[in-house]
Enzyme design. Structure first.
Site, short mmCIF file in Angstrom:
data_model
loop_
_atom_site.label_atom_id
_atom_site.label_comp_id
_atom_site.label_asym_id
_atom_site.label_seq_id
_atom_site.Cartn_x
_atom_site.Cartn_y
_atom_site.Cartn_z
N HIS A 99 -110.58 36.67 -25.54
CA HIS A 99 -109.49 35.90 -24.97
C HIS A 99 -108.99 34.89 -26.01
O HIS A 99 -109.57 34.74 -27.07
CB HIS A 99 -109.91 35.18 -23.68
CG HIS A 99 -110.98 34.15 -23.86
ND1 HIS A 99 -112.31 34.44 -23.71
CD2 HIS A 99 -110.91 32.84 -24.18
CE1 HIS A 99 -113.02 33.35 -23.92
NE2 HIS A 99 -112.19 32.35 -24.22
N ALA A 100 -107.90 34.22 -25.66
CA ALA A 100 -107.35 33.11 -26.46
C ALA A 100 -107.02 32.00 -25.47
O ALA A 100 -107.02 32.20 -24.26
CB ALA A 100 -106.09 33.56 -27.20
#
Length: 135
Positions: free
Chosen positions: A51-52
Protein backbone atom coordinates in the site's frame (compact mmCIF):
# COMPACT_ATOMS: atom_id res chain seq x y z
CA UNK A 1 22.45 6.94 -3.47
CA UNK A 2 21.56 10.08 -5.37
CA UNK A 3 17.91 10.20 -6.52
CA UNK A 4 17.26 6.95 -4.68
CA UNK A 5 13.95 6.09 -3.05
CA UNK A 6 15.99 4.46 -0.28
CA UNK A 7 16.59 6.97 2.51
CA UNK A 8 18.03 5.74 5.79
CA UNK A 9 17.62 7.14 9.29
CA UNK A 10 20.34 6.09 11.71
CA UNK A 11 19.55 6.41 15.40
CA UNK A 12 21.94 6.31 18.34
CA UNK A 13 22.74 3.01 19.97
CA UNK A 14 24.25 2.74 23.41
CA UNK A 15 26.26 -0.31 24.44
CA UNK A 16 26.05 -1.33 28.09
CA UNK A 17 25.06 -4.75 29.39
CA UNK A 18 22.74 -4.76 26.37
CA UNK A 19 22.31 -2.35 23.53
CA UNK A 20 19.71 0.37 23.50
CA UNK A 21 18.52 2.45 20.57
CA UNK A 22 16.39 5.58 20.76
CA UNK A 23 14.76 8.07 18.41
CA UNK A 24 13.54 11.58 19.12
CA UNK A 25 10.98 13.77 17.31
CA UNK A 26 12.48 16.17 14.77
CA UNK A 27 16.00 15.20 15.82
CA UNK A 28 16.50 11.67 14.52
CA UNK A 29 13.05 11.33 12.94
CA UNK A 30 12.22 14.19 10.52
CA UNK A 31 8.61 14.56 11.70
CA UNK A 32 6.53 14.58 14.87
CA UNK A 33 5.68 11.01 15.81
CA UNK A 34 1.92 10.58 16.23
CA UNK A 35 1.75 6.79 16.11
CA UNK A 36 4.01 3.86 16.98
CA UNK A 37 3.21 0.29 16.02
CA UNK A 38 4.99 -2.96 15.38
CA UNK A 39 4.51 -6.06 13.30
CA UNK A 40 5.44 -9.36 14.93
CA UNK A 41 4.82 -13.05 14.34
CA UNK A 42 4.31 -12.64 10.58
CA UNK A 43 3.30 -15.64 8.52
CA UNK A 44 6.57 -16.74 6.90
CA UNK A 45 6.64 -16.11 3.16
CA UNK A 46 3.52 -13.92 3.15
CA UNK A 47 4.21 -10.37 1.89
CA UNK A 48 2.89 -7.46 3.95
CA UNK A 49 2.24 -3.80 3.31
CA UNK A 50 1.35 -3.52 -0.37
CA UNK A 51 0.00 0.00 0.00
CA UNK A 52 0.89 3.71 -0.03
CA UNK A 53 -0.26 6.64 2.09
CA UNK A 54 -1.68 9.93 0.89
CA UNK A 55 -0.21 11.92 3.83
CA UNK A 56 1.44 9.59 6.34
CA UNK A 57 5.23 9.41 6.50
CA UNK A 58 6.96 6.57 8.31
CA UNK A 59 10.28 5.28 9.51
CA UNK A 60 10.54 1.48 9.63
CA UNK A 61 13.07 -0.30 11.85
CA UNK A 62 13.59 -4.05 11.75
CA UNK A 63 14.45 -4.55 15.41
CA UNK A 64 14.71 -8.33 15.11
CA UNK A 65 15.35 -10.52 12.10
CA UNK A 66 15.30 -9.04 8.63
CA UNK A 67 12.88 -7.79 6.02
CA UNK A 68 13.30 -7.06 2.32
CA UNK A 69 11.57 -3.77 1.56
CA UNK A 70 10.32 -2.93 -1.93
CA UNK A 71 9.59 0.78 -2.48
CA UNK A 72 8.04 2.35 -5.56
CA UNK A 73 7.16 5.94 -6.50
CA UNK A 74 5.26 5.03 -9.69
CA UNK A 75 8.26 5.44 -11.97
CA UNK A 76 11.08 3.81 -10.01
CA UNK A 77 11.15 0.60 -7.94
CA UNK A 78 13.96 -0.23 -5.49
CA UNK A 79 14.71 -2.85 -2.85
CA UNK A 80 16.69 -2.89 0.36
CA UNK A 81 17.11 -5.33 3.24
CA UNK A 82 16.63 -3.98 6.76
CA UNK A 83 18.53 -6.05 9.31
CA UNK A 84 20.14 -3.58 11.75
CA UNK A 85 17.90 -2.26 14.55
CA UNK A 86 19.60 1.14 14.56
CA UNK A 87 18.99 1.79 10.83
CA UNK A 88 15.50 2.70 9.68
CA UNK A 89 13.99 3.26 6.27
CA UNK A 90 12.30 6.64 5.77
CA UNK A 91 9.14 6.38 3.69
CA UNK A 92 7.67 9.62 2.41
CA UNK A 93 3.98 9.94 1.56
CA UNK A 94 2.91 8.45 -1.78
CA UNK A 95 5.53 5.70 -1.75
CA UNK A 96 4.16 2.23 -2.45
CA UNK A 97 5.83 -0.23 -0.08
CA UNK A 98 5.90 -3.95 0.42
CA UNK A 99 7.60 -6.14 3.02
CA UNK A 100 8.98 -9.51 1.93
CA UNK A 101 11.02 -12.43 3.30
CA UNK A 102 10.00 -11.94 6.94
CA UNK A 103 10.18 -15.02 9.13
CA UNK A 104 8.17 -15.67 12.29
CA UNK A 105 10.87 -14.08 14.49
CA UNK A 106 10.97 -10.78 12.59
CA UNK A 107 9.80 -7.67 14.45
CA UNK A 108 9.25 -4.48 12.47
CA UNK A 109 8.81 -1.24 14.45
CA UNK A 110 7.14 1.71 12.69
CA UNK A 111 7.08 5.39 13.65
CA UNK A 112 4.35 7.31 11.83
CA UNK A 113 3.68 11.00 11.26
CA UNK A 114 -0.12 10.64 11.35
CA UNK A 115 -2.78 8.98 13.47
CA UNK A 116 -4.39 5.91 11.92
CA UNK A 117 -6.91 6.84 9.23
CA UNK A 118 -8.09 4.19 6.79
CA UNK A 119 -8.86 6.97 4.24
CA UNK A 120 -5.11 7.71 4.04
CA UNK A 121 -4.37 4.25 2.58
CA UNK A 122 -4.15 3.39 -1.12
CA UNK A 123 -4.34 -0.41 -1.25
CA UNK A 124 -4.68 -0.92 -5.00
CA UNK A 125 -1.51 -0.50 -7.07
CA UNK A 126 -3.40 0.58 -10.22
CA UNK A 127 -5.21 3.27 -8.25
CA UNK A 128 -1.84 4.38 -6.80
CA UNK A 129 -0.43 4.78 -10.33
CA UNK A 130 -3.49 6.79 -11.42
CA UNK A 131 -3.12 9.17 -8.46
CA UNK A 132 0.62 9.61 -9.11
CA UNK A 133 0.01 10.38 -12.79
CA UNK A 134 -2.69 12.93 -11.92
CA UNK A 135 -0.31 14.93 -9.69
Amino acid sequence: MKNSLIKFIEIPKIYDDCFLCFAENNKHVPFMIKRVYYVSLPTAGLPRGKHAHLQNKQVLFCIQGKVRMVVDNGSKREEVVLDKPEVGLLLDKMIWHEMHDMDEKTILLVLASEFYDEKDYIRDYKEFLQIIKAE
